[in-house]
Enzyme design. Structure first.
Site, short mmCIF file in Angstrom:
data_model
loop_
_atom_site.label_atom_id
_atom_site.label_comp_id
_atom_site.label_asym_id
_atom_site.label_seq_id
_atom_site.Cartn_x
_atom_site.Cartn_y
_atom_site.Cartn_z
N PRO A 32 37.19 46.39 35.81
CG PRO A 32 39.08 45.19 35.13
CD PRO A 32 37.98 46.08 34.60
CG HIS A 68 39.85 39.49 38.98
ND1 HIS A 68 40.39 40.51 38.20
CD2 HIS A 68 38.96 40.09 39.81
CE1 HIS A 68 39.84 41.67 38.55
NE2 HIS A 68 38.97 41.44 39.52
CB VAL A 69 35.94 34.65 38.24
CG1 VAL A 69 34.54 34.23 38.66
CG2 VAL A 69 36.06 34.63 36.72
CG HIS A 70 34.76 39.26 42.05
ND1 HIS A 70 35.54 39.87 43.01
CD2 HIS A 70 35.03 39.92 40.89
CE1 HIS A 70 36.24 40.85 42.47
NE2 HIS A 70 35.95 40.90 41.17
CG HIS A 105 45.82 38.84 35.96
ND1 HIS A 105 46.92 38.46 35.22
CD2 HIS A 105 45.24 37.69 36.40
CE1 HIS A 105 47.01 37.15 35.21
NE2 HIS A 105 45.99 36.65 35.92
CD GLU A 154 46.77 36.87 49.47
OE1 GLU A 154 45.76 36.24 49.07
OE2 GLU A 154 46.87 38.10 49.41
CG PHE A 190 43.25 43.41 40.01
CD1 PHE A 190 43.70 42.26 39.36
CD2 PHE A 190 42.37 43.27 41.07
CE1 PHE A 190 43.27 41.00 39.75
CE2 PHE A 190 41.95 42.01 41.48
CZ PHE A 190 42.40 40.86 40.82
CG HIS A 208 33.65 43.76 39.66
ND1 HIS A 208 34.35 43.70 40.85
CD2 HIS A 208 32.34 43.74 40.00
CE1 HIS A 208 33.50 43.63 41.86
NE2 HIS A 208 32.28 43.66 41.37
CE1 TYR A 209 35.86 46.22 30.40
CE2 TYR A 209 34.08 47.82 30.32
CZ TYR A 209 35.30 47.36 29.87
OH TYR A 209 35.97 48.06 28.90
#
Length: 480
Positions: free
Chosen positions: A269, A275-277, A273, A168, A271, A266-267
């Site tokens: 999440p 991460h932030v949205h 690891h 990516e 996945f 998210h909680y």
């Protein structure tokens, strides 16, 4: 195992031809996503196939009109309506978004690990009623943490490929590879109206119409933070940088102002690891109140208390068939946790300690005494109450303050004492003065009688106070 298609799965399929559906997981009527469980030719294990319609791209409106072919959907009604089916040319816009989830392609994983991954995808994509519950630290340690530890490492292998710049690269927006505080920002595949990153120059991304559906992802480089529960004060530099730099990168790349950008975690999440949205505030999926935690709020909570997310209860939402929910229910059956009372199992941590029983009792009784005191006497009472507020809070000190009210009333008139009325005076107006003193003493006798009545009432109140204090002390509510 599987045929030669095994090596092509799941990212090199020319079509879905030959896919045999064994079960419809979701009909898409509510979610807009159809999910199917089935097998591809030559494969021993099942796959999940997700079908959805992407938003209509509005970057080239003239091109859109040219790209749509119409066919009649209903006979003409004779009025102003015409009904058609429309097909958009594939070179202009995709007709469907298709996701293929095939854990069977993970040749390096055990059969058990692949089966767990498939079960997870089936559970998440199946139509099911949602559940909401409170997870406290005890429930997290007993059910959630073992669940995380049981997830195969290959489940987030794709994350490490992105972080290592093996995948990516065309979606990459920013990367700081610092081992402790570094992170990467790229465009999320869920943002289907994003310009084709392989064919569209980056300068043309600025103010693109698809920015209304903006969805980007921030991945931290460190591997020891798996979820919100792991965050501490040591991670604040990383979190602040993700908030600050993420806003800057998105604004400079797409022209989206800060007030139009939502940043959240998210909680639980999707996945594990950290991460932030990053999304446009107009995006309404993935932002339910019981799952999304705004990054700015997360930062403030940790600034106030480094252990906030280790100690607090967190509301969680998931499907009724989710494996994690099954684990919580098992613990509930065994009596280890109580689903309906999860938030009550651990003492709550508060930044402003609630009044202790001793303090509440003192405030209540002080109000009773003030109410029983004539308005003209409340000034001295207030002064004594203010002095008591500086004490260390010992019960004896509070009782002394209450008892001092009477002593103060008895000594405060010392400066008003009159001379003996029977002492002869040399002044020619002594008789007048004597009469005035008699009148004054008559007034004082009346006032004394009234004060004795009031004092008696106040003594009754103080006796009530002492009784309540002693009773509270006997029950253990004071002095603990």
């Amino acid at each position: 195992m599987a045929s030669s298609l095994h090596d092509a799965m799941p990212d090199r399929l020319p079509s879905l031809r030959g896919f045999k559906t064994s079960r419809v997981l979701n009909d898409g009527k509510e979610s807009g996503v159809v999910a199917l469980l089935g097998t591809f030719p030559g494969c021993d294990t099942e796959s999940v196939v997700k079908l959805s319609r992407p938003p209509i791209p509005l970057g080239d409106l003239d091109g859109l009109a040219t790209a749509v072919t119409l066919s009649e959907r209903a006979p003409y009604s004779g009025m102003e309506y015409g009904y058609y089916h429309g097909v958009v040319a594939s070179e202009f816009a995709p007709g469907l978004s298709v996701d293929v989830l095939y854990p069977g392609c993970l040749a390096n994983e055990s059969e058990e690990a692949r089966a767990k991954l498939l079960a997870k995808h089936v559970s998440r994509n199946a139509s099911q009623a949602p559940v909401v519950f409170r997870e406290n630290p005890r429930a997290y340690a007993a059910a959630h943490l073992p669940y995380i530890d049981a997830i195969p490492s290959s489940a987030i292998g794709w994350v490490y490929k992105i972080l290592n710049k093996e995948k990516e690269l065309e979606r990459l927006l920013f990367d700081d590879d610092d081992a402790n505080d570094g992170f990467l920002v790229n465009t999320d595949p869920k943002w289907v109206t994003h310009p084709d990153p392989k064919a569209t120059p980056k300068e043309q991304w600025m103010n693109h119409p698809g920015t209304r559906e903006l969805y980007c992802l921030g991945l931290c480089h460190r591997k020891d933070v798996r979820s919100l529960r792991d965050l501490r004060a040591a991670h604040l530099p990383m979190l602040r940088a993700m908030a600050r730099k993420g806003r800057e990168v998105i604004k400079n790349t797409y022209g989206l102002a800060d007030e139009s950008l939502r940043i959240f975690v998210h909680y639980p999440p999707q996945f594990y690891h950290f991460h932030v949205h990053f999304t446009n505030v107009s995006v309404d999926h993935g932002v339910s109140a019981e799952r999304a935690h705004l990054l700015d709020d997360v930062i403030e909570n940790i600034e106030r208390d480094s252990e906030h997310y280790a100690k607090c209860s967190i509301t969680c939402r998931m499907g009724e068939n989710d494996e994690l929910w099954r684990r919580f229910k098992e613990l509930d059956k065994a009596g280890a946790v109580h689903i309906s009372k999860l938030s009550r199992l651990e003492p709550k941590t508060s930044y402003g300690s609630p009044p202790q029983p001793r303090t509440r009792l003192f405030v209540l009784l002080l109000g009773v005494i003030v109410a029983a005191t004539p308005p003209g006497r409340r000034h001295s009472l207030a002064l004594d109450a203010a002095r008591s507020a500086t004490a260390e809070g010992r019960v004896q000190g509070e009782i002394d303050v209450l008892l001092a009210i009477r002593a103060d009333e008895e000594r405060r008139h010392v400066h008003d004492l009159l001379a003996d009325a029977n002492v002869p005076l040399a002044n020619e107006h002594a008789r007048v003065v004597h009469r005035l003193r008699e009148a004054k003493l008559e007034h004082e006798r009346l006032e004394t009688a009234l004060e004795e009545r009031i004092r008696g009432e106040r003594e009754d109140v103080i006796e009530l106070v002492l009784g309540l204090v002693l009773e509270e002390q006997r029950r253990g509510g004071i002095g603990r």
